[in-house]
Design a protein around this motif. Sequence first.
Motif, mmCIF file in Angstrom:
data_model
loop_
_atom_site.group_PDB
_atom_site.id
_atom_site.type_symbol
_atom_site.label_atom_id
_atom_site.label_comp_id
_atom_site.label_asym_id
_atom_site.label_seq_id
_atom_site.Cartn_x
_atom_site.Cartn_y
_atom_site.Cartn_z
ATOM 1 N N LEU A 1 0.817 -1.208 0.000
ATOM 2 C CA LEU A 1 0.000 0.000 0.000
ATOM 3 C C LEU A 1 0.848 1.255 0.000
ATOM 4 N N ILE A 2 0.430 2.194 -0.845
ATOM 5 C CA ILE A 2 0.923 3.569 -0.772
ATOM 6 C C ILE A 2 -0.292 4.416 -0.424
ATOM 7 N N ALA A 3 -0.299 5.016 0.751
ATOM 8 C CA ALA A 3 -1.403 5.853 1.202
ATOM 9 C C ALA A 3 -1.091 7.309 0.869
ATOM 10 N N VAL A 4 -2.034 7.943 0.162
ATOM 11 C CA VAL A 4 -1.838 9.312 -0.302
ATOM 12 C C VAL A 4 -2.883 10.203 0.368
ATOM 13 N N PRO A 5 -2.495 10.963 1.388
ATOM 14 C CA PRO A 5 -3.463 11.813 2.076
ATOM 15 C C PRO A 5 -4.027 12.898 1.166
ATOM 16 N N ASN A 6 -5.314 13.125 1.300
ATOM 17 C CA ASN A 6 -5.992 14.211 0.600
ATOM 18 C C ASN A 6 -6.039 15.375 1.580
ATOM 19 N N ALA A 7 -5.128 16.303 1.428
ATOM 20 C CA ALA A 7 -4.972 17.404 2.380
ATOM 21 C C ALA A 7 -6.214 18.286 2.466
ATOM 22 N N ALA A 8 -7.106 18.194 1.484
ATOM 23 C CA ALA A 8 -8.306 19.027 1.480
ATOM 24 C C ALA A 8 -9.399 18.473 2.396
ATOM 25 N N ASN B 1 -6.712 17.134 7.884
ATOM 26 C CA ASN B 1 -5.443 16.415 7.756
ATOM 27 C C ASN B 1 -5.348 15.146 8.604
ATOM 28 N N HIS B 2 -6.497 14.585 9.023
ATOM 29 C CA HIS B 2 -6.464 13.321 9.756
ATOM 30 C C HIS B 2 -5.943 12.194 8.872
ATOM 31 N N GLN B 3 -6.135 12.307 7.553
ATOM 32 C CA GLN B 3 -5.594 11.295 6.652
ATOM 33 C C GLN B 3 -4.076 11.264 6.746
ATOM 34 N N ALA B 4 -3.453 12.424 6.829
ATOM 35 C CA ALA B 4 -1.991 12.471 6.942
ATOM 36 C C ALA B 4 -1.534 11.847 8.255
ATOM 37 N N GLU B 5 -2.280 12.092 9.336
ATOM 38 C CA GLU B 5 -1.921 11.503 10.629
ATOM 39 C C GLU B 5 -2.018 9.983 10.584
ATOM 40 N N LEU B 6 -3.120 9.457 10.015
ATOM 41 C CA LEU B 6 -3.288 8.012 9.920
ATOM 42 C C LEU B 6 -2.205 7.401 9.035
ATOM 43 N N ALA B 7 -2.006 7.952 7.852
ATOM 44 C CA ALA B 7 -1.003 7.417 6.935
ATOM 45 C C ALA B 7 0.398 7.486 7.551
ATOM 46 N N GLY B 8 0.704 8.589 8.208
ATOM 47 C CA GLY B 8 2.008 8.724 8.850
ATOM 48 C C GLY B 8 2.222 7.709 9.956
ATOM 49 N N ALA B 9 1.181 7.474 10.749
ATOM 50 C CA ALA B 9 1.301 6.494 11.830
ATOM 51 C C ALA B 9 1.511 5.090 11.278
ATOM 52 N N LEU B 10 0.754 4.720 10.252
ATOM 53 C CA LEU B 10 0.898 3.388 9.661
ATOM 54 C C LEU B 10 2.233 3.239 8.936
ATOM 55 N N ALA B 11 2.691 4.294 8.290
ATOM 56 C CA ALA B 11 4.001 4.254 7.644
ATOM 57 C C ALA B 11 5.106 4.137 8.698
ATOM 58 N N GLY B 12 4.914 4.810 9.826
ATOM 59 C CA GLY B 12 5.881 4.713 10.915
ATOM 60 C C GLY B 12 6.004 3.296 11.456
#
Length: 195
Positions: free
Chosen positions: A128-135, A139-150
């Motif tokens: 998976l490559i998760a691409v947050p939709n900043a709009a 920005n909860h998508q960025a938080e989720l994707a960042g946590a899972l990537a971490g």
Amino acid sequence: MPPAVTRARSEGAAAAPAGGGGGTVLVTVGTTRFDALVRAVDDPAVAEALAASGFTELVIQVGAGEYRPQRLLPPDAPGRAGMAAGGLRVSWFEFLPSLAERMAAADLVISHAGSGSVFEALAASKALIAVPNAALMANHQAELAGALAGMRHCFTTPPERLLATLQRMDLSTLAPYPKGDPAAIVQEIDRLVGI
């Protein structure tokens, strides 16, 4: 299989293709508008990077957005399908009643970072490559994707960095998503985002 495009089967993950062995990339935007992701994928350099990694098919869900793939598909392509750079088969659609069949057939999922799509891909053991939709979603998508990537369950990137991510990703570095009780992963995500 080259390590740059392989997730170990012993880890319970689907193996990505190697050198023309076939393989499908599914791009999904969910039920939202995410033209930035569709535009990022609709790039001959992206098609070449995918083909060079052994993928043979790219399926793009465009959702409710306005942008339709036009750079990968030649003007004479019949309808919503055709061949792109490197012999990559490309097709697109707006919505389906369910993405389950497409998800099951995919070797790599490039998804908006909505929790439903992200966890569906991870539960199906897809790279998976998760691409947050900043709009969206403050920005909860960025938080989720960042946590899972971490936790090494996926890669994450903004749309404008997708090509670079595809060129440098090593799918063998991804850790399998733990099946079963989701409490542990929820706690880890909470810890990583400071809750």
